[in-house]
Design a protein around this motif. Structure first.
Motif: not given
Lengths: 255, 255
Positions: B34-39
């Motif tokens: 799962r790619a993380i762009r913004r959290l």
């Protein structure tokens, strides 16, 4: 139009109880204990409900879908059918206990989501449960979204609303019921229980689960066997699994 | 911020895939695919997700609940956690079929309600299903409300999106699977089936049920035994009942 009757379940500011959706309205029309105040139907809904309307002998008011959108909000799936009604007469725990020859009583401990409670009622009707017990507070109204999700089951399954769940579980115990609490952390599994005889299945809200006092009021705590990587189930799915198992047990089939 | 990668599942006007809710975001953080762009997390959510954040080695942006209300709408239960991400890599039918030693494949025929599909995924994860097959069209996006209802299962259960369900069922047959369609009007019952070996459980949308061509693409049609006054179940409840029965069968217990 007469002022709707008030009862203890409703706040003074409440209007009439509203039911919408084809299945919910049809089941209400077929339930002689359900008062009919106003029935608002689109042409299409009236055609789908023609048999139930004739059997009940009521007159519907014709509306267009937009009238119901305005009344219920644009996101409500009303299917062109709206019934203004009143709460059903309440059932007592003793009444529910007298029906446990047909299936378990389902007890919900502060499950607040109306879709979940509606789905539990629907499974209770499908698998022949004796009835549903909920707390009067911290439970969704027996109307609207709950009734739509119940798909007619609100008019088929008797519901008892109680003030104090621990006291009600004690009363169910005195009435001869075995009280089985569903708890994901329990060591025993529901699959090893005999789900025949008079039983109450107690389920908690998602996340919170059963409150401590509720757990202490049960005869045993069990979990559903979940061999996969997640161990918690949606509450209505958990109820369906256990009610199905109980229905099989009652038919003399292993569960 | 980089432009999110587009793939065939998404329309050009789509923004990033949004996941919200503690369980959905936690499972995404723990999924290396799962790619993380913004959290985006509130202080409280960051505390609850501290372990998963540390394990993933990402930095969260601090927000207040109202920021997420504004972004997601006031009725969205985001629990203070929002993840901007991308769709997961798609699974093929062959990949799903290779996993049927652990459980059935669940096939949904145009089930459009994201809460229902999410709940099916959650039960699929709990009972150890091999994966989920849905049509690419007439299915809800693998994000948002679906992911919230799935409670983390979207990052645990592989999903195959297909163009043509009848063709896919034929392919699953060639891959050696027995295709069992759930149909409330069927004469056979699911309780009489052996639910071991490689099987696909095919479920339809509420109301519509299975399409004719879908039925014809199954090896057999079965109903769930419902001794009560309603015979139809919520689709996620039906899936849970059958997945539970299949899990018991695999453990060598009668269902």
């Amino acid at each position: 139009m007469p002022e709707p009757r008030r009862d203890s379940r409703r706040e003074p500011q409440d209007g009439p109880v509203l039911l919408y959706g084809i299945h919910a309205v049809e089941a209400a029309l077929r339930n002689p204990r359900r008062a009919i105040r106003r029935l608002l139907l689109t042409e299409n809904a009236e055609r789908r409900l023609a048999e139930a309307i004739a059997a009940r002998g009521v007159q519907a008011e014709r509306v267009i879908p937009r009238d119901l959108d305005r009344r219920l909000g644009p996101d409500t799936v009303h299917q062109g059918a709206l019934l203004e009604t009143e709460p059903l007469p309440e059932s007592s725990l003793a009444e529910l206990a007298s029906r446990t020859d047909r299936g378990p009583i389902v007890v919900l401990d502060q499950v607040t989501d109306p879709h979940n409670v509606g789905a539990v009622l629907r499974s209770a009707a499908a698998f022949g449960a004796a009835g549903l017990v909920m707390t009067r507070r911290h439970s969704p109204p027996l109307a609207g979204a709950l009734a739509k999700s119940a798909s007619g089951a609100l008019d088929l399954v008797p519901v008892a609303l109680v003030q104090n769940l621990a006291r009600s579980l004690a009363e169910l115990g005195e009435l001869g019921l075995t009280r089985i609490g569903l708890d994901g952390t329990a060591s025993e599994t529901i699959e090893d229980q005999r789900l025949t005889g008079p039983i109450a299945l107690v389920l908690g809200a998602e996340g919170k689960g059963l409150r401590q006092l509720t757990k202490e009021s049960c005869d045993c705590l069990c979990r559903i066997t979940t061999p996969g990587p997640l161990s918690s189930l949606n509450v209505s799915n958990a109820a369906a699994v256990v009610l199905h198992a109980a229905a099989l047990h009652r038919q003399g089939r292993a569960g």
